[in-house]
Design an enzyme around this catalytic site. Structure first.
Site, short mmCIF file in Angstrom:
data_model
loop_
_atom_site.label_atom_id
_atom_site.label_comp_id
_atom_site.label_asym_id
_atom_site.label_seq_id
_atom_site.Cartn_x
_atom_site.Cartn_y
_atom_site.Cartn_z
N GLU A 89 96.79 82.24 -46.76
CA GLU A 89 96.53 80.81 -46.72
C GLU A 89 95.24 80.46 -47.46
OE1 GLU A 89 97.25 78.75 -42.87
OE2 GLU A 89 97.59 80.77 -42.10
N HIS A 92 108.59 80.07 -34.71
CA HIS A 92 109.24 79.14 -35.64
C HIS A 92 109.55 79.78 -37.00
CE1 HIS A 92 104.97 78.60 -36.79
NE2 HIS A 92 105.44 78.29 -37.98
N LYS A 133 113.16 79.72 -40.24
CA LYS A 133 113.08 79.36 -41.66
C LYS A 133 114.28 79.93 -42.40
CE LYS A 133 108.06 78.84 -41.81
NZ LYS A 133 108.05 77.44 -42.24
N HIS A 169 104.86 86.61 -35.95
CA HIS A 169 105.53 86.30 -37.21
C HIS A 169 105.76 87.54 -38.08
CE1 HIS A 169 104.87 82.29 -36.00
NE2 HIS A 169 103.75 82.04 -36.64
N LYS A 193 93.02 83.93 -43.89
CA LYS A 193 92.65 82.53 -44.11
C LYS A 193 91.64 82.45 -45.26
CE LYS A 193 94.49 80.55 -40.29
NZ LYS A 193 95.42 79.40 -40.30
N LYS A 249 104.10 80.65 -28.65
CA LYS A 249 103.16 81.75 -28.80
C LYS A 249 101.74 81.22 -28.60
CE LYS A 249 102.12 81.60 -33.75
NZ LYS A 249 100.69 81.41 -33.64
N ASP A 282 97.14 85.97 -33.65
CA ASP A 282 97.69 84.67 -33.99
C ASP A 282 99.01 84.79 -34.74
OD1 ASP A 282 97.78 81.87 -34.16
OD2 ASP A 282 96.73 81.86 -36.07
#
Length: 390
Positions: A143, A105, A109, A167, A257, A75, A162
């Site tokens: 985060e 990814h 998980k 995701h 963030k 991505k 992003d």
């Protein structure tokens, strides 16, 4: 056996050297080898790399019945709907869909993979997995860390591109999709795509009610970030899907963030029972709900909140949890270990399809195009919430 062949993206001699290296391996092993290309590079390099790989015969099988050629693509899969279509069309000229493995990814998980098994292999949950019993769903990816040294990349993409387009929408698909009935890649990817395609578009007149964007204080001082940048480091979207199963259920998608804590989780809130035995009438809606939480990080696992009678003479309720943690149960492999293994085995279950990627961009692109109509909330680092700057 490991061997290394260095080179540059724009160097024809590098591709010739790579071809020579592959031919030498084939000759020494006396077999037709399989090749997996991993393009861990920005998307604007794809056309040149793929063109040269194709011109030098590296993207084709070296035999009719043996060997294969596949490509792992990282991505972001484009910058908006139009660019994603162009990228897919270019990939499609060189590779067939079964050869393309688009990496997300998060799909690898353990907790994410377990969502389907949890839902469809346990009869006590699936009958209640619908709008009659579920009040809302929250998908959070928060985060503590800031963007660090990713200023040039991040300022051109922002949080929604992003992680939101990939995701978070993949997590939404898994938590709301229909039973694929078979654990094969075609069935699973088709059901994920159907959910993403059923996302209700957010019209411009409803944007302020459904979308929030923010930027942490100090972001504009990061190297390679524009001094007057309006790129978001936080977003929240209240989405909905048009499926019969989840009609009217709000789905809160949030990521940011430089916040107070780091956590990625999906929380499914069930409606409070009516009537509720022993529930205080003034708190029934807020506090006495069952919640199933899929924690992706940290401390990945699954928890279920329920209520029981507190020991004693009265009928006071107290909150309890069933918990399952993955690190205490078996071996944990990294996401990329699983993805590389599946790509070698040819299993695309954990990789996004063309249909999924286009559906995701179809939902996200109108929001990005109308960002300018929304206020940009500036929040302090370490805030719990963007609104109110708490």
């Amino acid at each position: 056996m490991f061997s290394f062949q260095g080179g540059f993206f724009n160097s024809i001699s590098s591709y010739k050297a790579l071809t020579k290296k592959v031919d030498a391996i084939n000759d020494s092993w006396k077999v037709c080898t399989s090749i997996l290309f991993h393009l861990a590079v920005p998307p604007h390099y794809y056309p040149e790399i793929l063109k040269n790989l194709s011109r030098h015969g590296l993207t084709s099988k070296c035999g009719p019945k043996v060997g294969w050629s596949r490509v792992l693509v990282e991505k972001p899969f484009g910058n908006d709907f139009d660019t994603s279509v162009k990228l897919d069309e270019y990939l499609g000229k060189i590779f067939k869909e079964k050869q393309i493995f688009r990496v997300d990814h998060y799909l690898a998980k353990d907790t994410i993979q377990d969502i389907l098994v949890f839902r469809f292999s346990n009869s006590i949950f699936e009958p209640m997995w619908n709008h009659k019993y579920i009040e809302k769903i929250e998908i959070n990816m928060l985060e503590k860390g800031d963007i660090k040294n990713r200023g040039e990349f991040y300022d051109s993409y922002g949080a929604l591109r992003d992680v939101g387009q990939n995701h978070l929408l993949q997590m939404l698909a898994l938590i709301t999709m229909e039973n694929p009935e078979k654990l094969d890649s075609d069935s699973i990817r088709q059901q994920r795509a159907r959910v993403i395609e059923s996302l209700v578009p957010i019209e411009p007149e409803n944007l302020k009610k459904s979308v929030i964007r923010g930027q942490y204080n100090g972001y504009r001082k990061v190297k390679n970030v524009l001094p007057k940048s309006t790129t978001e480091t936080f977003f929240k979207i209240i989405a909905s899907i048009s499926s019969q199963r989840f009609r009217g259920v709000p789905i809160h998608i949030e990521s940011g963030k430089a916040l107070r804590e780091t956590k990625t989780e999906i929380s499914v809130y069930f409606k409070a029972p009516q009537p509720c035995l022993s529930c205080p009438t003034n708190e029934i809606h807020k506090f006495h709900q069952n919640v199933i939480r899929f924690r992706i990080q940290p401390h990945d696992g699954i928890s279920i909140r329920f209520w029981t009678k507190k020991p004693g003479l009265d009928a006071t309720l107290e909150q309890k949890h069933f918990r399952f943690l993955y690190k205490k149960n078996g071996v944990n492999l990294s996401g990329y270990e699983k993805l590389l293994y599946d790509a070698i085995m040819g299993d695309q279950s954990l990789f996004a399809s063309t249909q999924e990627v286009r559906a995701a961009w179809r939902f996200i692109t109108p929001i990005i195009k109308n960002w300018h109509s929304l206020p940009l909330h500036i929040y302090k680092k370490g805030s719990k919430s963007v609104i109110g700057n708490q």
